[in-house]
Design a protein around this motif. Sequence first.
Motif, PDB file in Angstrom:
ATOM      1  N   UNK A  19       0.837  -1.192   0.000  1.00 20.40           N
ATOM      2  CA  UNK A  19       0.000   0.000   0.000  1.00 20.40           C
ATOM      3  C   UNK A  19       0.875   1.247   0.000  1.00 20.40           C
ATOM      4  N   UNK A  20       0.327   2.308  -0.578  1.00 23.11           N
ATOM      5  CA  UNK A  20       1.041   3.575  -0.634  1.00 23.11           C
ATOM      6  C   UNK A  20       1.166   4.147   0.769  1.00 23.11           C
ATOM      7  N   UNK A  21       2.396   4.209   1.271  1.00 25.52           N
ATOM      8  CA  UNK A  21       2.628   4.638   2.648  1.00 25.52           C
ATOM      9  C   UNK A  21       2.127   6.061   2.872  1.00 25.52           C
ATOM     10  N   UNK A  22       2.488   6.970   1.970  1.00 19.91           N
ATOM     11  CA  UNK A  22       2.116   8.384   2.139  1.00 19.91           C
ATOM     12  C   UNK A  22       0.605   8.559   2.134  1.00 19.91           C
ATOM     13  N   UNK A  23      -0.075   7.853   1.221  1.00 17.91           N
ATOM     14  CA  UNK A  23      -1.534   7.979   1.118  1.00 17.91           C
ATOM     15  C   UNK A  23      -2.224   7.435   2.365  1.00 17.91           C
ATOM     16  N   UNK A  24      -1.802   6.260   2.840  1.00 19.62           N
ATOM     17  CA  UNK A  24      -2.394   5.663   4.032  1.00 19.62           C
ATOM     18  C   UNK A  24      -2.139   6.531   5.266  1.00 19.62           C
ATOM     19  N   UNK A  25      -0.942   7.059   5.331  1.00 23.63           N
ATOM     20  CA  UNK A  25      -0.560   7.903   6.446  1.00 23.63           C
ATOM     21  C   UNK A  25      -1.417   9.164   6.486  1.00 23.63           C
ATOM     22  N   UNK A  26      -1.562   9.805   5.332  1.00 26.32           N
ATOM     23  CA  UNK A  26      -2.344  11.040   5.239  1.00 26.32           C
ATOM     24  C   UNK A  26      -3.806  10.792   5.590  1.00 26.32           C
ATOM     25  N   UNK A  27      -4.355   9.693   5.096  1.00 30.90           N
ATOM     26  CA  UNK A  27      -5.764   9.380   5.363  1.00 30.90           C
ATOM     27  C   UNK A  27      -5.996   9.157   6.853  1.00 30.90           C
ATOM     28  N   UNK A  28      -5.111   8.429   7.510  1.00 34.94           N
ATOM     29  CA  UNK A  28      -5.293   8.140   8.932  1.00 34.94           C
ATOM     30  C   UNK A  28      -5.081   9.365   9.810  1.00 34.94           C
ATOM     31  N   UNK A  29      -4.137  10.211   9.452  1.00 35.21           N
ATOM     32  CA  UNK A  29      -3.904  11.414  10.253  1.00 35.21           C
ATOM     33  C   UNK A  29      -5.098  12.352  10.174  1.00 35.21           C
ATOM     34  N   UNK A  30      -5.754  12.406   9.033  1.00 31.87           N
ATOM     35  CA  UNK A  30      -6.906  13.307   8.882  1.00 31.87           C
ATOM     36  C   UNK A  30      -8.080  12.885   9.750  1.00 31.87           C
ATOM     37  N   UNK A  31      -8.082  11.644  10.225  1.00 27.73           N
ATOM     38  CA  UNK A  31      -9.194  11.122  11.028  1.00 27.73           C
ATOM     39  C   UNK A  31      -8.771  10.838  12.469  1.00 27.73           C
ATOM     40  N   UNK A  32      -7.620  11.359  12.872  1.00 24.92           N
ATOM     41  CA  UNK A  32      -7.056  10.971  14.166  1.00 24.92           C
ATOM     42  C   UNK A  32      -6.535  12.174  14.943  1.00 24.92           C
ATOM     43  N   UNK A  33      -6.183  11.899  16.182  1.00 20.09           N
ATOM     44  CA  UNK A  33      -5.346  12.818  16.947  1.00 20.09           C
ATOM     45  C   UNK A  33      -3.915  12.313  16.814  1.00 20.09           C
ATOM     46  N   UNK A  34      -2.966  13.229  16.725  1.00 19.34           N
ATOM     47  CA  UNK A  34      -1.568  12.849  16.609  1.00 19.34           C
ATOM     48  C   UNK A  34      -0.891  13.008  17.962  1.00 19.34           C
ATOM     49  N   UNK A  35      -0.281  11.934  18.423  1.00 21.13           N
ATOM     50  CA  UNK A  35       0.493  11.969  19.656  1.00 21.13           C
ATOM     51  C   UNK A  35       1.965  11.830  19.292  1.00 21.13           C
ATOM     52  N   UNK A  36       2.751  12.854  19.614  1.00 19.73           N
ATOM     53  CA  UNK A  36       4.166  12.878  19.281  1.00 19.73           C
ATOM     54  C   UNK A  36       4.993  12.552  20.523  1.00 19.73           C
ATOM     55  N   UNK A  37       5.801  11.491  20.438  1.00 21.38           N
ATOM     56  CA  UNK A  37       6.801  11.246  21.468  1.00 21.38           C
ATOM     57  C   UNK A  37       8.078  11.950  21.000  1.00 21.38           C
ATOM     58  N   UNK A  38       8.312  13.118  21.563  1.00 19.42           N
ATOM     59  CA  UNK A  38       9.398  13.987  21.107  1.00 19.42           C
ATOM     60  C   UNK A  38      10.719  13.563  21.743  1.00 19.42           C
ATOM     61  N   UNK A  39      11.394  12.646  21.084  1.00 24.11           N
ATOM     62  CA  UNK A  39      12.689  12.146  21.542  1.00 24.11           C
ATOM     63  C   UNK A  39      13.813  12.911  20.837  1.00 24.11           C
ATOM     64  N   UNK A  40      15.039  12.591  21.184  1.00 20.96           N
ATOM     65  CA  UNK A  40      16.199  13.274  20.603  1.00 20.96           C
ATOM     66  C   UNK A  40      16.218  13.171  19.077  1.00 20.96           C
ATOM     67  N   UNK A  41      15.780  12.041  18.536  1.00 21.41           N
ATOM     68  CA  UNK A  41      15.877  11.804  17.092  1.00 21.41           C
ATOM     69  C   UNK A  41      14.631  12.202  16.309  1.00 21.41           C
TER      70      UNK A  41
END
Length: 200
Positions: free
Chosen positions: A35-57
């Motif tokens: 599956x197209x990673x970018x397309x799947x990623x974009x679709x799921x983010x538009x329907x979700x809350x994003x939780x960022x674990x802000x680590x050094x990297x």
Amino acid sequence: AKKDGEILAIKFKQFIENNLKLDVFFDTVDIANGYDFAEQFSQNISESALLVFHTDEYSNREWCRREVLLAKKHKSPIVVVHSIKNGESRAFPYLGNMPTTVLTEENDYNFYKIVYLTLIQVLNNLYQHRLLSQYKEFIQKQVYTLTSPPELINLIHLEMNEEETIVLYPDPPLGIEETSILNRFNTNLKFVTPITINKI
């Protein structure tokens, strides 16, 4: 970032699956091969809350930066959990203008705190969208609504014309030090909240 945050993210995912009735999108296991990673990623983010674990990297990884930009484009709720150990070579400039918390220990108590903050953001996002939509009906001008305080990255997605555009966002109003920078992008923008709406 898989280099220093994957184990933490997996622990948090397992905590949610074991204790809560919430769906989790985790790219490592939720995007099927082929599956197209970018397309799947974009679709799921538009329907979700994003939780960022802000680590050094985190800020060093292209897809980590992309997920933040996509979430902001879709006006998704975002929460940042600070988990910096030694520092960053470069802080990602778009990891601001959102609620943050600090992860002191990886235990159930702190994971519940993160979930609580994230769900508060989801509810606030829905509430502000509905509230501002009602105010929008009474404004006889072009209106662009935001469920969080405006920032420059919001404005690049705004279709501009020569007429004055009202940018309607939740209280409290931004200070003049921020709105003056935003107005450098376009002087036809007027930044308004519900308590300043009578000044239009």
